[in-house]
Design a protein around this motif. Sequence first.
Motif, PDB file in Angstrom:
ATOM      1  N   ASP A   6      51.515 -18.127  27.123  1.00 46.88           N
ATOM      2  CA  ASP A   6      50.318 -18.074  27.968  1.00 46.88           C
ATOM      3  C   ASP A   6      49.413 -16.914  27.558  1.00 46.88           C
ATOM      4  O   ASP A   6      48.199 -17.076  27.404  1.00 46.88           O
ATOM      5  N   ILE A   7      50.005 -15.739  27.394  1.00 44.22           N
ATOM      6  CA  ILE A   7      49.172 -14.570  27.045  1.00 44.22           C
ATOM      7  C   ILE A   7      48.587 -14.713  25.644  1.00 44.22           C
ATOM      8  O   ILE A   7      47.446 -14.346  25.401  1.00 44.22           O
ATOM      9  N   LYS A 108      42.885 -14.607  33.272  1.00 33.93           N
ATOM     10  CA  LYS A 108      43.341 -16.009  33.272  1.00 33.93           C
ATOM     11  C   LYS A 108      44.782 -16.098  33.788  1.00 33.93           C
ATOM     12  O   LYS A 108      45.135 -17.014  34.525  1.00 33.93           O
ATOM     13  N   LEU A 109      45.606 -15.145  33.374  1.00 29.32           N
ATOM     14  CA  LEU A 109      47.002 -15.156  33.836  1.00 29.32           C
ATOM     15  C   LEU A 109      47.086 -14.866  35.333  1.00 29.32           C
ATOM     16  O   LEU A 109      47.854 -15.502  36.054  1.00 29.32           O
ATOM     17  N   VAL A 110      46.279 -13.910  35.786  1.00 30.91           N
ATOM     18  CA  VAL A 110      46.285 -13.560  37.216  1.00 30.91           C
ATOM     19  C   VAL A 110      45.825 -14.755  38.036  1.00 30.91           C
ATOM     20  O   VAL A 110      46.415 -15.088  39.069  1.00 30.91           O
ATOM     21  N   ASP A 111      44.787 -15.421  37.560  1.00 33.62           N
ATOM     22  CA  ASP A 111      44.301 -16.616  38.268  1.00 33.62           C
ATOM     23  C   ASP A 111      45.365 -17.716  38.298  1.00 33.62           C
ATOM     24  O   ASP A 111      45.368 -18.565  39.188  1.00 33.62           O
ATOM     25  N   ALA A 112      46.269 -17.696  37.310  1.00 31.19           N
ATOM     26  CA  ALA A 112      47.342 -18.700  37.271  1.00 31.19           C
ATOM     27  C   ALA A 112      48.553 -18.249  38.096  1.00 31.19           C
ATOM     28  O   ALA A 112      49.599 -18.897  38.075  1.00 31.19           O
ATOM     29  N   GLY A 113      48.400 -17.131  38.793  1.00 31.55           N
ATOM     30  CA  GLY A 113      49.459 -16.689  39.705  1.00 31.55           C
ATOM     31  C   GLY A 113      50.450 -15.696  39.115  1.00 31.55           C
ATOM     32  O   GLY A 113      51.469 -15.386  39.733  1.00 31.55           O
TER      33      GLY A 113
ATOM     34  N   MET B 101      29.436  -3.943  41.035  1.00 33.91           N
ATOM     35  CA  MET B 101      30.523  -3.461  40.192  1.00 33.91           C
ATOM     36  C   MET B 101      30.628  -4.321  38.928  1.00 33.91           C
ATOM     37  O   MET B 101      30.384  -5.530  38.975  1.00 33.91           O
ATOM     38  N   ILE B 102      31.007  -3.679  37.835  1.00 38.40           N
ATOM     39  CA  ILE B 102      31.144  -4.391  36.556  1.00 38.40           C
ATOM     40  C   ILE B 102      32.491  -4.029  35.953  1.00 38.40           C
ATOM     41  O   ILE B 102      32.839  -2.851  35.860  1.00 38.40           O
ATOM     42  N   SER B 103      33.260  -5.047  35.578  1.00 34.26           N
ATOM     43  CA  SER B 103      34.572  -4.761  35.013  1.00 34.26           C
ATOM     44  C   SER B 103      35.064  -5.906  34.137  1.00 34.26           C
ATOM     45  O   SER B 103      34.694  -7.057  34.351  1.00 34.26           O
ATOM     46  N   ALA B 104      35.897  -5.554  33.165  1.00 34.53           N
ATOM     47  CA  ALA B 104      36.533  -6.597  32.352  1.00 34.53           C
ATOM     48  C   ALA B 104      37.647  -7.259  33.148  1.00 34.53           C
ATOM     49  O   ALA B 104      38.049  -8.381  32.857  1.00 34.53           O
ATOM     50  N   LEU B 105      38.141  -6.549  34.154  1.00 32.73           N
ATOM     51  CA  LEU B 105      39.202  -7.107  35.000  1.00 32.73           C
ATOM     52  C   LEU B 105      38.581  -7.711  36.244  1.00 32.73           C
ATOM     53  O   LEU B 105      38.035  -6.999  37.075  1.00 32.73           O
ATOM     54  N   GLY B 106      38.667  -9.022  36.348  1.00 28.00           N
ATOM     55  CA  GLY B 106      38.017  -9.687  37.472  1.00 28.00           C
ATOM     56  C   GLY B 106      38.983 -10.463  38.343  1.00 28.00           C
ATOM     57  O   GLY B 106      38.664 -11.538  38.829  1.00 28.00           O
ATOM     58  N   SER B 107      40.191  -9.912  38.533  1.00 31.68           N
ATOM     59  CA  SER B 107      41.153 -10.624  39.377  1.00 31.68           C
ATOM     60  C   SER B 107      40.635 -10.650  40.819  1.00 31.68           C
ATOM     61  O   SER B 107      39.854  -9.782  41.230  1.00 31.68           O
TER      62      SER B 107
END
Lengths: 160, 143
Positions: A6-7, A108-113, B101-107
């Motif tokens: 996945d990664i 993408k991984l976080v969105d996939a849980g 806010m601006i970030s590469a991490l968008g969880s």
Amino acid sequence: MGIKEDITVALYGSTKMVLKEYVDNITVNFGEVTIATSQTRPIIVKGCASLITLIGELKGKVLVDLPLETALKISSIMNDEELTEFNDTVSMTINELANMIVGNAINKLVDAGINVDISIPSFIFGKEIALYSSEASDILVVPVETSYGNIFITISIASK
Amino acid sequence: MELIKHDPENLFMGTKRDGKKLTCMVVDDVPFMVKTLSKLLEKFGIEVVQTAANGVEAVEKYKTLKGRLDLITCDITMPEMDGLQVLEKVMQFDRTQRVVMISALGSKEKVKTAMQLGAKYFIVKPFKAEDVFRILSFVITKF
């Protein structure tokens, strides 16, 4: 697909997207991936490298590594100024490039849980520097062939 | 604030009723990102009146500019003080300040935290010009 696949797939997508977005007229192709599983095999830095640690469910490291010549070419385009030697602008640019590539793959991984986060990038400058991991890990080296030179993405994922 | 011009075709957000340009402070530790964002904002008709390369600098500069900034764009991952801490400090001065806010991490978690702290929107890097325009246009019109 497993978490390691996945990664890897996510990194392919984010690498292409980030490079195309910020580096004008770049062409991006992926070379043959080399895989190794060893506790003692080091990761060898080729020039200008940004190291990001994966934290959470997925533990490991991602190294985005560019020979100096490639780093200077890409940094020059991204900064819209000619950079002929290594300096803070180059290191910050490569760190940000790596941050966006790995960050987007992680999103993408976080969105996939999958519960995973990343560290702030650490920059390494030098040739033939060996990085050893203290834990067993699978190491994948993905060569990214661009019109400005090769970029090497090394993914080291803890075996357990 | 009411806008008198808004022309998405030309990516132009326009000026305020007093004829002055909208003003912005760009906070990011990476020079090329400051350049990229500043160019985009100027294209949208927004004047970048200040930039800051870390959180501490951003808060210090904000203190001298507060009340005169229409917008702040703020990176999250920065040395000295991160963007979320900057956001908290700015909100202590003015809850209505528009901070994007601006970030590469968008969880979802990161976005939720930023919005709870008072951010008006969240942009994930890498961004496209039209997305930034759409988001800033929304933020300026709504807040």
